[in-house]
Design an enzyme around this catalytic site. Sequence first.
Site, short mmCIF file in Angstrom:
data_model
loop_
_atom_site.label_atom_id
_atom_site.label_comp_id
_atom_site.label_asym_id
_atom_site.label_seq_id
_atom_site.Cartn_x
_atom_site.Cartn_y
_atom_site.Cartn_z
N ASP A 95 0.86 -1.18 0.00
CA ASP A 95 0.00 0.00 0.00
C ASP A 95 0.90 1.23 0.00
O ASP A 95 1.62 1.48 0.98
CB ASP A 95 -0.90 -0.04 1.24
N HIS A 96 0.83 2.00 -1.07
CA HIS A 96 1.73 3.15 -1.20
C HIS A 96 1.41 4.25 -0.19
O HIS A 96 2.19 5.21 -0.05
CB HIS A 96 1.68 3.71 -2.62
N ARG A 97 0.28 4.15 0.51
CA ARG A 97 -0.04 5.14 1.53
C ARG A 97 0.79 4.94 2.80
O ARG A 97 1.03 5.89 3.54
CB ARG A 97 -1.53 5.09 1.88
N CYS B 205 3.93 3.61 3.02
CA CYS B 205 5.37 3.81 2.85
C CYS B 205 5.67 4.13 1.40
O CYS B 205 4.82 3.97 0.51
CB CYS B 205 6.16 2.58 3.30
#
Length: 471
Positions: free
Chosen positions: A441-443, A445
């Site tokens: 999940d790019h949110r 890291c």
Amino acid sequence: MPEVREFTLPDLGEGLTEAEIARWLVEVGDVVAIDQPVVEVETAKAMVEVPCPYGGVVTARFGAEGDEIPVGAPLVTVASAPTGGDGKPAVNGVEVVDGTRVPSAQRAASAGSGTSASGTSGGKEGSGNVLVGYGTSEAPRRRRRAARPAAPAPSPAPTRPRPAPRAPVARADEPADARTRAPLAVISPLVRRIAREHGIDLHTVPGSGPQGLILRADVERAAARPEPAAAPTAHAAAPPAEPQGERVPLKGLRGAVADKLARSRREIPDATCWVDADATELLAARRAMNAAGPKISLLALLGRICVAALARYPELNSTVDTERREVVRLPAVHLGFAAQTERGLVVPVVKDAHRRDAQGLTHEIQRLTDAARDGRLSPAELTGGTFTLNNYGVFGVDGSTPIINHPEAAMLGVGRIVPKPWVHEGELAVRHVVQLSLTFDHRVCDGGTAGGFLRYVADCVEHPAVLLRTL
């Protein structure tokens, strides 16, 4: 007279709103005892036997095996027959009193005001057990009004013609045909909410449940149907042609998996990175372990590596609170692993994986795998994961881009381990190589953290001695 009671599908917990009838355990006419299982249902989590809180004779069953019914829909009706002197229920209008077979009607006449021989009312019989979401308390009995003396009939009044009934007036925001529509066959508030969110008129949705009941799957099917393009002429647009072919309902476990994967794609901005790793030393280390003691599975070793990597990169052992816009880093590692069964893909969860060594992980993974194949996993064993390990190499494939198991933040995919040409210590050699894929999940890291996690996992696969630092 025996009292006929309706038993409905109870709330089975874990947010489940419907279940599929897998197997009936009773027939119409069978005598059932209190808390006797009457049906086996399959939920999105597990197989569950549902006990009936009433005792008596089954007078009706609702739904066939394979039907999907919502919580609150009727399952069976039970006629609570009075019991005889030996405590056995009356069947086919006959009961036993002091060793003699007596017609129920004669027995009821001698019982006075409906009290049984034991002095208790037959209508009070019920279960002492309670499943999630329903109880067995008796409904209050209606009070009988005292008879009034008949009032003298009034003298007839001159009759006047009754006015014709007024036609109902439609509201401005109400469709013109609203007053001619049949009542909605909807029980679940969840179904109404989903229809409202997608702007679907429930009057236009055909129900596939018992007696035309509108189920969640009906609304979701209507929501997924593409809207017809506006016609260039004044004529009404023709309905879109439905594709021909075999139709397989998305329900039960398959439907739950589909909902979860779709939600993951909608809500999580995921990204994937991958790397090839030389697993020759890891396989050698496993052979040495198995020669010295109990067998250690390869999946358990990979799980132990993931736990060590999450200790270094805790950002990936987290979840996102979308309402409060916060990343929640979780203190414990509950390791999920993908398992393919006859019922479909399930993800059992090893609780507190950070407290288990390789041998402990091997034992728990094997226990959960056996339970998954037998359909015996409980809802608690299928929920609560914080990170998932997916070994799709058992299907003979090298790589994949895993879909994150919502609401987790990452999943590690492992391809097959195959001999390949590899440069080892400056020379070309044949080594056992595996591809590792991390979807995150790019949110929670950025790519640097995800790359560091994956590189550490690959280093442990190539040089298992690296793990000694964290053991």
